[in-house]
Design a protein around this motif. Structure first.
Motif, PDB file in Angstrom:
ATOM      1  N   GLU A 129       5.758  10.177  18.301  1.00 37.06           N
ATOM      2  CA  GLU A 129       6.917  10.041  19.432  1.00 37.06           C
ATOM      3  C   GLU A 129       8.016  10.396  18.768  1.00 37.06           C
ATOM      4  O   GLU A 129       8.823  11.050  19.247  1.00 37.06           O
ATOM      5  CB  GLU A 129       6.899   8.717  20.087  1.00 37.06           C
TER       6      GLU A 129
ATOM      7  N   ALA B 135      13.587  -3.114  12.173  1.00 32.49           N
ATOM      8  CA  ALA B 135      12.563  -4.012  13.300  1.00 32.49           C
ATOM      9  C   ALA B 135      13.628  -5.341  13.615  1.00 32.49           C
ATOM     10  O   ALA B 135      13.456  -5.858  14.673  1.00 32.49           O
ATOM     11  CB  ALA B 135      11.204  -4.512  12.683  1.00 32.49           C
TER      12      ALA B 135
ATOM     13  N   ASN C 283      16.557  -3.858  15.991  1.00 30.43           N
ATOM     14  CA  ASN C 283      15.254  -4.391  17.147  1.00 30.43           C
ATOM     15  C   ASN C 283      14.374  -3.264  17.569  1.00 30.43           C
ATOM     16  O   ASN C 283      14.033  -3.327  18.657  1.00 30.43           O
ATOM     17  CB  ASN C 283      16.347  -4.796  18.132  1.00 30.43           C
ATOM     18  N   MET C 284      14.130  -2.281  16.552  1.00 25.53           N
ATOM     19  CA  MET C 284      13.229  -1.415  16.745  1.00 25.53           C
ATOM     20  C   MET C 284      12.046  -1.389  15.831  1.00 25.53           C
ATOM     21  O   MET C 284      12.117  -0.912  14.890  1.00 25.53           O
ATOM     22  CB  MET C 284      13.946   0.030  16.511  1.00 25.53           C
ATOM     23  N   VAL C 285      10.961  -1.912  16.582  1.00 24.84           N
ATOM     24  CA  VAL C 285       9.639  -2.020  15.919  1.00 24.84           C
ATOM     25  C   VAL C 285       8.989  -0.702  16.027  1.00 24.84           C
ATOM     26  O   VAL C 285       8.218  -0.653  17.061  1.00 24.84           O
ATOM     27  CB  VAL C 285       8.619  -3.194  16.223  1.00 24.84           C
TER      28      VAL C 285
ATOM     29  N   LYS D 216       5.298  -0.207  17.505  1.00 29.25           N
ATOM     30  CA  LYS D 216       5.245  -0.842  18.809  1.00 29.25           C
ATOM     31  C   LYS D 216       6.128  -0.076  19.954  1.00 29.25           C
ATOM     32  O   LYS D 216       5.810   0.454  20.872  1.00 29.25           O
ATOM     33  CB  LYS D 216       5.590  -2.337  18.641  1.00 29.25           C
ATOM     34  N   VAL D 217       7.311  -0.139  19.849  1.00 27.90           N
ATOM     35  CA  VAL D 217       8.283   0.552  20.592  1.00 27.90           C
ATOM     36  C   VAL D 217       8.219   1.989  20.719  1.00 27.90           C
ATOM     37  O   VAL D 217       8.443   2.722  21.873  1.00 27.90           O
ATOM     38  CB  VAL D 217       9.751  -0.043  20.666  1.00 27.90           C
ATOM     39  N   LEU D 218       8.033   2.810  19.619  1.00 23.47           N
ATOM     40  CA  LEU D 218       8.054   3.891  19.511  1.00 23.47           C
ATOM     41  C   LEU D 218       6.851   4.437  18.235  1.00 23.47           C
ATOM     42  O   LEU D 218       6.927   3.507  17.366  1.00 23.47           O
ATOM     43  CB  LEU D 218       9.467   4.480  18.940  1.00 23.47           C
ATOM     44  N   THR D 219       6.056   5.277  18.554  1.00 21.67           N
ATOM     45  CA  THR D 219       5.229   5.582  17.265  1.00 21.67           C
ATOM     46  C   THR D 219       5.690   6.712  16.619  1.00 21.67           C
ATOM     47  O   THR D 219       6.824   7.377  16.920  1.00 21.67           O
ATOM     48  CB  THR D 219       3.901   5.958  17.812  1.00 21.67           C
TER      49      THR D 219
END
Lengths: 475, 280
Positions: free
Chosen positions: A223, A173, A212-214, A217-220
């Protein structure tokens, strides 16, 4: 076979002078020299039943690596270490060895145990400085695994899976990998160059790190499965800070230890040219008695505070911090106000001028003295307020280091992922399997705030379970 | 790395940038925010999403130059890259179930209010927008508000454009004129949101506000963005950024927002001098 060293005490760890180091962020303990390491290694008796190994959460073959050090085979020692740990330079620095491996050392029965942590650090540092061979890329097995969180649990899980040929992607994140190793533990205890190097080593064996990948939020997580990952490991940590719930907690100058340390460690607020604002308090109170409290207090001192207080409601004996950290803090001039509990943070208020910029600034802390009563459920003696003991501590900055709870983002966005009332993800047994098929979890996200090495142990167990699960599914 | 596709000054202190961030664009919704860094070792700053284009894979940000980081950001140009751009964070604005709403924007807060107005408009809601600025020179996004609103009240403090007065004057008049709003959504300076809430409370109109407090990680870790809502401590990053305006302790939020004012003023000057030197 080299001759044993029967000295009752460990070879002391060289460290910077307290009055120099409490003004800078350089690493406090400077590490063994080659000669010191050989001397200390020769204290190990190489016991047959290896009690130390049973007390290591990642089961390092401790006598085997120390024997190689004693025999001047440092490459061999590194190889033994890295069979079980992906982060030896980190563990050698921040593991609570006194309550783990070293607590079981036979030499500790009469005298001090072997300095296992110091030797581990020496071997890892030596390798980092001298090794020329790049880590070998394992043969790929064609299966993909996603790891959430690049902290100790995630890095360990990723490293173990990558070594077995899995294609692992770590989703982080924050803007750098490392988790608590980067945002929490300060530079003077764990230099960030070392954390970066350990992460680079993982990249060299094929682990992808996406910052930078939360996730949530940005992907579950669903997914991630759609993207072809066959299993997911959640090592998202315990980052949600607790507050005391006393009046005045929202005044200007009250920090959670997480915010204070993140500004300093992750966002480099201690550097003079940094764009990150931080408060340089003169009189700072840190509430809490754990390692995080010690880190925050020592950072505040280094930012130039005149008086830094550790305010803790139990006594010196009950401090949960490692003994070494407490000692270092004391040497650096941190003042311990034990058996003391804050009841209110006091704020400045100019009744004549509501626009006075000082309004709302912390200007003191109302405390009560405590005494210890009968042991409570945790086995520690319960602190009780002393009647009429109220006093005011003159401070301008307050930092709360009261512990943290698991991060809420993933469990709130993953249907079918069970968590308990504290927000900890529920897992079945030691392998970290959650209530969702193919989803494993470990570290602080499961246990609540604990240690780096326990998180690494959980990452390791989960990696083995994920390997078994994927192999079983494809058999 | 995240490319700055477009840069457009909206007024002397407010700039719009279009950033290439396909994954964020794919999930972004009105009311959510992003966190960015303008340079390595830089500060993380939160900015509310001002718009997005899922097909082009871009996200719009609109920011006012207040401190060192926003000044540094403003010095970057089309084709430059931001090292970090993370999101979408926070909860999205609740859009469903409304028939008629009032959107109140103040200053640069209008940039955040706009996507909410657009989303409401797209959902078939009747939108009344009240936008306020200090003076004519600072007016932004007028055409955009006109395009998505059934009624627009343009207010300036000094009367150099639109109607002279505060957004609360216009809002109160609309309510007195018999407009029944399901919700008022107010986004702008904390002091403005406070007075909007005081106004709507009189008429018992539900009011939602969007906080933009000091923040570090944006994932619930630092607690820097905490505020008191209905007597409870909430984190704007994960519990918000939108809250029931009638429950928020605005006075506390205002004080906390000013925590680093001196530092930022100093850094702004420092960055400015540095930029001047580079130009020379």
């Amino acid at each position: 076979m080299a001759q044993k060293n029967m000295s009752l005490t460990k070879c002391p760890m060289p460290s910077l002078d307290p009055n120099y180091r409490n003004k800078v962020f350089e690493e406090v303990a400077t590490g063994y020299t080659y000669e010191m390491a050989i001397e200390e290694a020769r204290r190990c008796l190489n016991c047959k039943n290896k009690p130390c190994v049973s007390a290591c959460p990642v089961c390092i073959d401790i006598p085997a690596f120390i024997e190689r050090v004693a025999n001047d085979d440092l490459d061999g020692a590194y190889e033994v270490l890295t069979k079980q740990t992906s982060l030896p330079a980190v563990c050698g620095r921040v593991c609570p060895q006194e309550s783990q491996c070293e607590s079981k050392c036979v030499r500790g029965i009469k005298g001090e145990p072997v300095g296992i942590g110091r030797l581990e650090r020496f071997v890892a540092d030596w390798h980092r400085e001298h090794a020329t061979e790049a880590p070998k890329m394992p043969e790929q097995n064609g299966h993909k695994v996603a790891v959430i969180g690049a902290g100790p649990a995630g890095l360990t899980c990723a490293g173990d899976l990558a070594k077995q040929g899995y294609k692992v992607t770590i989703y982080e994140a924050l803007h750098v990998a490392g988790g608590v190793l980067s945002y929490g533990i300060p530079e003077f205890r764990l230099p960030k160059a070392i954390v970066n190097k350990e992460v680079e080593n993982l990249k060299a064996i094929g682990v992808d790190v996406e910052c930078n990948m939360v996730i949530g939020k940005v992907l579950t997580i669903d997914e991630l499965f759609e993207m072809g990952y066959e299993a997911v490991f959640i090592g998202s940590g315990a980052g949600l800070p607790r507050f005391m719930g006393i009046p005045g907690e929202s005044l200007k100058g009250v920090y959670s230890a997480n915010e204070f340390l993140t500004r300093i460690n992750l966002m480099k607020a201690y550097k003079p040219d940094s764009k990150t604002p931080i408060r340089h308090g003169k009189n700072v109170a840190v509430v809490g008695g754990g390692n995080v409290a010690m880190d925050a207090a020592r950072c505040a001192k280094r930012l130039g505070a005149e008086n830094v207080y550790i305010v803790y409601r139990r006594g010196m004996q009950e401090l949960p911090a490692r003994h070494e950290e407490v000692e270092h803090a004391q040497e650096e001039g941190i003042i311990f106000k034990t058996l003391t509990n804050p009841v209110e943070v006091l704020g400045f208020n100019n009744p004549d001028d509501p626009r006075d910029p000082r309004n709302g600034e912390v200007c003191g802390m109302k405390c009560v003295e405590m005494e210890l009563g009968e042991p409570d459920a945790s086995g520690r003696r319960r602190p009780i307020v002393k009647e009429g003991s109220e006093f005011i501590l003159d401070i301008d900055t307050m930092i709360m280091a009261l512990g943290t709870s698991p991060n809420p983002l993933i469990r709130s966005t993953t249907p079918g992922l069970d968590a308990n009332k504290h927000g900890c993800i529920i897992t079945q047994g030691e392998d970290g399997l959650t209530s969702r098929e193919g989803v494993y979890a470990g570290g602080d996200a499961v246990t609540g705030a604990a240690t780096v090495i326990l998180a690494m142990g959980a990452g390791k167990n989960a990696a083995a379970a994920i390997d078994e699960y994927i192999k079983g599914k494809n058999a | 790395m995240f490319k700055i596709v477009k840069k457009q000054p909206l007024n002397p202190t407010v700039t719009k940038m279009v950033i290439e961030a396909p994954l964020v664009a794919k999930k972004a919704k009105a009311g959510q925010f992003i966190i960015l860094r303008a340079s390595a070792d830089g500060e993380r700053i939160p900015l509310t999403i001002a718009g997005y284009d899922r097909e082009a894979g871009t996200v719009d940000i609109i920011f006012q130059i207040v401190g060192g980081t926003t000044m540094e950001l403003n010095a970057m140009n089309e084709g430059d890259y931001l090292p970090d751009f993370v999101g979408p964070l926070g909860k999205a604005t609740h859009i469903e179930g409304y028939k008629k709403v009032a959107i109140v924007g103040g200053g640069v807060g209008c940039a955040i209010a706009l996507p909410v107005a657009q989303a409401m408009h797209a959902a078939g809601v009747e939108v009344h927008s009240i936008v306020g600025f200090r003076c004519k020179d600072l007016v932004i996004l007028e055409d955009e508000f006109n395009a998505c609103s059934d009624k627009v009240c343009m207010m300036t403090d000094d009367g150099t454009y639109g109607t002279k007065g505060l957004v609360t004057n216009a809002l109160e008049q609309l309510i007195l004129d018999g407009n029944e709003y399901d919700v008022v959504i107010a986004i702008g300076p904390v002091i403005m949101m406070k007075f909007v809430c005081m106004t709507t409370k009189k008429y018992n109109v539900k009011t939602v506000i969007s906080m933009n407090p000091i923040m570090v990680d944006g994932t619930g870790m630092c607690g820097g963005c905490r505020l008191t809502v209905g007597g409870e401590t909430k984190f704007a990053c994960v519990d918000g950024p939108e809250f029931d305006g009638h429950q928020v302790d605005f006075d506390e939020a205002m004080k906390r927002g000013a925590m680093y004012r001196d530092f930022e003023a100093h850094k702004r000057e420092e960055t400015c001098n540095l930029l001047k030197k580079e130009v020379e």
